[in-house]
Design a protein around this motif. Structure first.
Motif, PDB file in Angstrom:
ATOM      1  N   ASN A 253       0.830  -1.208   0.000  1.00  9.48           N
ATOM      2  CA  ASN A 253       0.000   0.000   0.000  1.00  9.48           C
ATOM      3  C   ASN A 253       0.865   1.260   0.000  1.00  9.48           C
ATOM      4  O   ASN A 253       0.605   2.215  -0.734  1.00  9.48           O
ATOM      5  N   GLU A 254       1.901   1.254   0.824  1.00 14.81           N
ATOM      6  CA  GLU A 254       2.800   2.403   0.878  1.00 14.81           C
ATOM      7  C   GLU A 254       3.514   2.589  -0.460  1.00 14.81           C
ATOM      8  O   GLU A 254       3.654   3.710  -0.953  1.00 14.81           O
ATOM      9  N   LEU A 255       3.933   1.494  -1.072  1.00 16.10           N
ATOM     10  CA  LEU A 255       4.597   1.560  -2.376  1.00 16.10           C
ATOM     11  C   LEU A 255       3.651   2.124  -3.434  1.00 16.10           C
ATOM     12  O   LEU A 255       4.036   2.973  -4.228  1.00 16.10           O
ATOM     13  N   ARG A 256       2.396   1.680  -3.443  1.00 12.68           N
ATOM     14  CA  ARG A 256       1.414   2.206  -4.398  1.00 12.68           C
ATOM     15  C   ARG A 256       1.212   3.706  -4.210  1.00 12.68           C
ATOM     16  O   ARG A 256       1.136   4.461  -5.179  1.00 12.68           O
ATOM     17  N   LEU A 257       1.118   4.144  -2.949  1.00 17.18           N
ATOM     18  CA  LEU A 257       0.946   5.570  -2.668  1.00 17.18           C
ATOM     19  C   LEU A 257       2.130   6.385  -3.181  1.00 17.18           C
ATOM     20  O   LEU A 257       1.956   7.436  -3.809  1.00 17.18           O
TER      21      LEU A 257
END
Length: 123
Positions: free
Chosen positions: A54-58
């Protein structure tokens, strides 16, 4: 565990590398779980993987948005520059056209006066 090699000394692991490593560990844990592995460790890896993804996508989305903003600003600068160049070129062409018309007017008016003198001499 993260293994050290010479190329990693130059480039520290990124979030993308970390996610890749967690995925590999999760696959390894699933294999161990079938053979009687620890369910708690598998759950921790799953949770860590989800939050990291999720952090990578953000971060990727933020980077993409910044890139779009940069491209838009760049295109606007280019359009404004092209418009300015067009206006300058048109002004220059207009001035040149006026100069040529003035030159021909002088030449033609001189020729017109000469023709009038010739016609008045004939009469």
């Amino acid at each position: 565990m993260y293994t050290y090699n010479a190329t990693c000394a130059q480039y520290p692991p990124t979030l993308c590398d970390w996610v890749k490593n967690i995925r590999v560990k999760k696959i390894q844990m699933k294999r161990k779980f079938r053979a009687g592995g620890n369910l708690r460790v598998c759950a921790i890896l799953s949770t860590a993987l989800l939050s990291a993804e999720n952090e990578l996508r953000l971060k990727q989305q933020e980077r993409f948005n910044r890139w779009l903003e940069f491209q838009t600003k760049n295109q606007m600068k280019t359009v404004n520059k092209v418009d300015d160049d067009y206006v300058k070129t048109m002004a220059k062409n207009s001035k040149e056209r006026e100069d040529i018309e003035n030159m021909w007017k002088c030449e033609l008016s001189g020729l017109d006066e000469f023709m009038k003198k010739m016609s008045s001499n004939n009469n």
